[in-house]
Design an enzyme around this catalytic site. Structure first.
Site, mmCIF file in Angstrom:
data_model
loop_
_atom_site.group_PDB
_atom_site.id
_atom_site.type_symbol
_atom_site.label_atom_id
_atom_site.label_comp_id
_atom_site.label_asym_id
_atom_site.label_seq_id
_atom_site.Cartn_x
_atom_site.Cartn_y
_atom_site.Cartn_z
ATOM 1 C CD GLU A 149 -3.089 -1.430 2.367
ATOM 2 O OE1 GLU A 149 -2.810 -0.432 3.139
ATOM 3 O OE2 GLU A 149 -3.494 -2.254 2.193
ATOM 4 C CD GLU A 256 -4.253 -7.883 0.981
ATOM 5 O OE1 GLU A 256 -5.412 -7.261 1.391
ATOM 6 O OE2 GLU A 256 -3.288 -7.672 1.327
HETATM 7 C C1 XIL Z 1 -6.240 -6.566 7.690
HETATM 8 C C2 XIL Z 1 -6.771 -7.631 8.292
HETATM 9 O O1 XIL Z 1 -7.693 -8.610 7.606
HETATM 10 C C3 XIL Z 1 -7.219 -7.386 9.507
HETATM 11 O O2 XIL Z 1 -7.376 -8.437 10.514
HETATM 12 C C4 XIL Z 1 -6.275 -6.359 10.546
HETATM 13 O O3 XIL Z 1 -6.883 -5.957 11.534
HETATM 14 C C5 XIL Z 1 -5.919 -5.048 9.535
HETATM 15 O O4 XIL Z 1 -5.436 -5.775 8.294
HETATM 16 N N1 XIL Z 1 -4.901 -4.590 2.962
HETATM 17 C C6 XIL Z 1 -4.004 -5.505 3.635
HETATM 18 C C7 XIL Z 1 -4.211 -6.358 4.662
HETATM 19 O O5 XIL Z 1 -2.745 -5.666 2.895
HETATM 20 O O6 XIL Z 1 -2.907 -6.695 5.395
HETATM 21 C C8 XIL Z 1 -5.323 -5.960 5.563
HETATM 22 O O7 XIL Z 1 -5.548 -6.957 6.429
HETATM 23 C C9 XIL Z 1 -6.390 -5.493 4.827
HETATM 24 C C10 XIL Z 1 -6.155 -4.528 3.655
#
Ligand code: XIL
Length: 343
Positions: A149, A256
């Protein structure tokens, strides 16, 4: 050391019971590429969950237990217990492990923040951390989200954070990729971001950054598209985004994916209509990914297994963004993904 080195969803009485419409084939058996999901160490101790994960998935990403918030203690020591547990589960079932994530704006652990301003000592700690983790899972982790990110939400530029301030806006990224490469020359090294399919400015900025990093010699070998989307995403957006990113010729990771029902706009649109849209979006994403040249298909990863375990449910308990319901039953979206894989 830096200087050195959930009550499970109410699983119905028939957890993992076969869904209406007959059995669903194991997704991983239908795909010529890895099908991934994110997991948490404690969930893997639940037999019904472990069975569902083992049946359908061939790659595991730690949802949060390989992030600095868990792995880097305030005194600079590293914590490997849960990462190792996830890695052991994957290994015991012949699954790949995916490393998420090394450097992320959202993780600024005290052990790094409290390091003195001296660039040299900070850089050594930065390098040691990357080397420790990538090296530990060398030969098991198929790849790593080296930089997660990096683009501002509005697409106006690069995020500023501890890592960019201490080691340079671009330099900290190039450095991370080189150090990771040295720690595991065979791992696919990716950059990863979200809202690329819904924010053209953010996608453009992401593409520009990738170009800059490649020109700077960063050994990037993969591009992650998180694909956290809402059910009102217009048809075609996912396809266009995956195709645009694939033009770099690097491996692509749908890293994701989930499709929020609740975050989708349109109060006048029924939940059934939003669920149908969710199904179409999962099918579109899988079709677009499966259409990539085989050499560019890194993995297709969904962000969770059963709806109640989704991170989005923390925001709104009525959201159902994943492929399986709370009882582990296949949803229409899973069948659509299966159909897309059979085409
Ligand atoms: C999220 C997890 O799913 C949550 O459990 C945690 O509290 C925060 O992070 N983008 C990403 C992931 O790269 O690591 C994030 O995961 C969601 C957004």
């Amino acid at each position: 050391m830096l200087g050195s080195g959930l009550a499970l969803a109410a699983c119905g009485p028939k957890a993992n019971s076969q869904p209406a419409g007959g059995p669903v084939a194991p997704l991983k058996s239908l795909a010529p590429f890895p099908i991934g999901t994110c997991v948490r160490a404690n969930l893997l101790e639940d037999p019904s969950y472990a069975a569902l994960v083992s049946e359908h998935f061939s790659q595991l990403t730690a949802e949060w237990e390989m992030k600095m918030e868990y792995t880097v203690l305030d005194d600079g020591r590293f914590r490997f217990d849960r990462p190792d547990a996830i890695a052991a589960f994957a290994r015991s079932r012949g699954m790949r492990l995916f490393g998420h994530t090394l450097i992320w704006y959202a993780q600024e652990p005290p052990a790094f923040v409290n390091l003195d301003e001296q660039r040299a000592s900070f850089a050594r700690a930065y390098d040691n951390y990357i080397t420790a983790f990538v090296g530990r899972y060398r030969g098991q982790a198929s790849g790593w989200d080296v930089i997660n990110e990096p683009i501002k939400d509005d697409g106006s530029g690069l995020r500023e954070h501890l890592w960019s301030r201490r080691l340079g806006e671009i330099d900290h990224m190039v450095r991370a990729f080189h150090v990771a490469k040295a720690a595991d020359p065979d791992a696919v090294l990716l950059i990863n971001d979200y809202n690329l399919e819904s924010n053209p400015a953010k996608l453009a900025q992401y593409q520009r950054l990738i170009e800059r990093l490649l020109k700077a010699g960063a050994p990037i070998s993969g591009i992650g598209c998180q694909t956290h989307c809402n059910a009102d995403l217009p048809a075609g957006a996912l396809t266009r985004t995956i195709e645009a990113l694939a033009r770099f010729g690097l491996k692509i990771h749908v890293s994701e994916m989930d499709v929020s029902i609740v975050r989708a706009g349109g109060w006048f649109v029924s939940r059934e209509e939003k669920e149908a849209a969710q199904t179409r979006l999962y099918a579109e994403a899988m079709s677009a990914f499966a259409a990539l040249p085989e050499r560019q298909q890194f993995a297709f990863t969904v962000w969770g297994v059963r709806d109640p375990e989704s991170w989005l449910v923390k925001e709104n308990g009525s959201d159902t963004p994943l492929l399986f319901d709370g009882a582990g039953r296949a949803k229409p979206a899973l069948r659509a993904v299966e159909a897309a894989l059979r085409r």
